[in-house]
Scaffold this motif. Sequence first.
Motif, mmCIF file in Angstrom:
data_model
loop_
_atom_site.group_PDB
_atom_site.id
_atom_site.type_symbol
_atom_site.label_atom_id
_atom_site.label_comp_id
_atom_site.label_asym_id
_atom_site.label_seq_id
_atom_site.Cartn_x
_atom_site.Cartn_y
_atom_site.Cartn_z
ATOM 1 N N GLY A 1 27.017 -0.563 39.017
ATOM 2 C CA GLY A 1 25.556 -0.548 39.105
ATOM 3 C C GLY A 1 24.966 0.801 38.733
ATOM 4 N N VAL A 2 25.658 1.876 39.090
ATOM 5 C CA VAL A 2 25.177 3.218 38.757
ATOM 6 C C VAL A 2 25.133 3.406 37.250
ATOM 7 N N SER A 3 26.186 2.970 36.545
ATOM 8 C CA SER A 3 26.223 3.117 35.088
ATOM 9 C C SER A 3 25.201 2.216 34.400
ATOM 10 N N LEU A 4 24.884 1.083 34.990
ATOM 11 C CA LEU A 4 23.931 0.163 34.373
ATOM 12 C C LEU A 4 22.491 0.623 34.547
ATOM 13 N N TYR A 5 22.146 1.095 35.745
ATOM 14 C CA TYR A 5 20.754 1.417 36.047
ATOM 15 C C TYR A 5 20.417 2.892 35.849
ATOM 16 N N GLY A 6 21.433 3.729 35.641
ATOM 17 C CA GLY A 6 21.172 5.122 35.281
ATOM 18 C C GLY A 6 20.764 6.023 36.421
ATOM 19 N N THR A 7 20.799 5.551 37.646
ATOM 20 C CA THR A 7 20.487 6.381 38.811
ATOM 21 C C THR A 7 21.577 6.192 39.864
ATOM 22 N N ARG A 8 21.532 7.025 40.887
ATOM 23 C CA ARG A 8 22.541 6.893 41.951
ATOM 24 C C ARG A 8 21.909 7.240 43.293
ATOM 25 N N HIS A 9 21.970 6.269 44.201
ATOM 26 C CA HIS A 9 21.481 6.468 45.565
ATOM 27 C C HIS A 9 22.588 6.022 46.519
ATOM 28 N N ASP A 10 23.332 6.991 47.062
ATOM 29 C CA ASP A 10 24.464 6.694 47.944
ATOM 30 C C ASP A 10 23.972 6.227 49.309
ATOM 31 N N LEU A 11 24.673 5.248 49.845
ATOM 32 C CA LEU A 11 24.389 4.767 51.199
ATOM 33 C C LEU A 11 25.421 5.295 52.192
ATOM 34 N N PHE A 12 26.702 5.010 51.919
ATOM 35 C CA PHE A 12 27.761 5.552 52.780
ATOM 36 C C PHE A 12 29.082 5.461 52.028
ATOM 37 N N PRO A 13 29.984 6.424 52.247
ATOM 38 C CA PRO A 13 31.302 6.398 51.598
ATOM 39 C C PRO A 13 32.276 5.513 52.372
ATOM 40 N N TYR B 1 16.866 -5.970 34.879
ATOM 41 C CA TYR B 1 15.679 -5.554 35.624
ATOM 42 C C TYR B 1 16.045 -4.343 36.471
ATOM 43 N N ASN B 2 15.321 -3.243 36.282
ATOM 44 C CA ASN B 2 15.689 -1.973 36.931
ATOM 45 C C ASN B 2 14.569 -1.521 37.858
ATOM 46 N N PRO B 3 14.713 -1.734 39.178
ATOM 47 C CA PRO B 3 13.679 -1.274 40.122
ATOM 48 C C PRO B 3 13.838 0.197 40.510
ATOM 49 N N PHE B 4 14.857 0.874 39.979
ATOM 50 C CA PHE B 4 15.119 2.256 40.375
ATOM 51 C C PHE B 4 14.439 3.266 39.459
ATOM 52 N N GLN B 5 13.760 2.804 38.423
ATOM 53 C CA GLN B 5 13.082 3.725 37.516
ATOM 54 C C GLN B 5 11.565 3.526 37.592
ATOM 55 N N VAL C 1 20.695 -18.511 32.362
ATOM 56 C CA VAL C 1 21.120 -17.735 33.527
ATOM 57 C C VAL C 1 22.160 -16.695 33.135
ATOM 58 N N MET C 2 23.068 -17.039 32.224
ATOM 59 C CA MET C 2 24.087 -16.080 31.803
ATOM 60 C C MET C 2 23.478 -14.912 31.040
ATOM 61 N N VAL C 3 22.442 -15.174 30.276
ATOM 62 C CA VAL C 3 21.841 -14.118 29.459
ATOM 63 C C VAL C 3 21.066 -13.118 30.307
ATOM 64 N N THR C 4 20.292 -13.600 31.262
ATOM 65 C CA THR C 4 19.381 -12.740 31.999
ATOM 66 C C THR C 4 20.028 -12.056 33.197
ATOM 67 N N PHE C 5 19.588 -10.829 33.448
ATOM 68 C CA PHE C 5 19.881 -10.126 34.685
ATOM 69 C C PHE C 5 18.575 -9.728 35.359
ATOM 70 N N ASP C 6 17.503 -10.452 34.991
ATOM 71 C CA ASP C 6 16.198 -10.176 35.571
ATOM 72 C C ASP C 6 16.091 -10.891 36.910
ATOM 73 N N GLU D 1 23.045 1.916 46.397
ATOM 74 C CA GLU D 1 21.988 0.915 46.277
ATOM 75 C C GLU D 1 22.091 0.183 44.948
ATOM 76 N N GLU D 2 22.447 0.904 43.899
ATOM 77 C CA GLU D 2 22.552 0.301 42.571
ATOM 78 C C GLU D 2 23.666 -0.738 42.522
ATOM 79 N N GLN D 3 24.804 -0.430 43.154
ATOM 80 C CA GLN D 3 25.914 -1.378 43.158
ATOM 81 C C GLN D 3 25.561 -2.625 43.953
ATOM 82 N N LEU D 4 24.904 -2.439 45.098
ATOM 83 C CA LEU D 4 24.492 -3.593 45.897
ATOM 84 C C LEU D 4 23.490 -4.454 45.133
#
Length: 276
Positions: A90-102, A272-276, A34-39, A111-114
């Motif tokens: 999350g943005v730095s990990l998944y390489g994309t950025r989708h803002d929801l609200f400030p 696991y990256n669902p944003f790409q 569990v510690m190894v995976t982020f899938d 979305e990436e952080q959530l």
Amino acid sequence: MKMRMLTYSPLDSPLHRLSGAAKLIFFILWAVTVMVTFDTRSLLVMLLFALILLRVSRIKLRDYAFVLYLILIFFALNHLAIFLFSPLEGVSLYGTRHDLFPIAGRYIVTEEQLFYQFNVALKYVTVIPMALLFMLTTEPGEFAASLHRVGISYRIAYAVSIALRYIPDVQRDYENIACAAQARGIDISRKEKLTRRVRNMIGILLPLILTSVQRIETISAAMELRSFGQHRKRTWYNGRPFTWMDYFVIILIILIAAVSTYVTFQDGSRFYNPFQ
């Protein structure tokens, strides 16, 4: 209702019939996997499996509710700290950025952080049931024997066993002291103000600590009189040999770890990256 701590529950279930060493090996490999995976896919399947085992064990919620509430408090604080100190992790990990609200300044919900914090939460809730199962289905003496069997010094293993056995004694002493204090008019219920309740509980904890220290001295003297620790090895009364179920459980966790590792790293990343 009496407060119940994390203590062994003597029930008759397939998990209770497994040897302590097999359960310890299973838990260690489970936690490492569990510690190894982020899938997310692997974590969801493992969580479902853990919940099924929790159901099979026949352990009631009241047996671990108090500890679970404490875990949930630290769980919430951990997630708050993650967002406060690294709101765009999350943005730095998944390489994309989708803002929801400030929210304010650099604090923007994405979305990436959530999704990242959802995976962190998933890792917690996947390990916690297995940890609870291991503690609640393993008799303290057998737990010590299992620790020694995997290579830990029997002195350390015996200290862990005594600590686990001591939990019900501390709980019983606390309840006795609390009842005696309430008989003298010291209120620790929710009817009293919070500050006064804290002062009253401190008055209960002090005699509890003194009682615990006295019991520790008694146990230490008894162990010293029996020359505990003189020899390098020892036998265990509660140690049990492996059965076919123990070997099956070990093979099962090895397969689970192997499949999870393959699914995690098949694309070259453990995220696991669902944003790409």
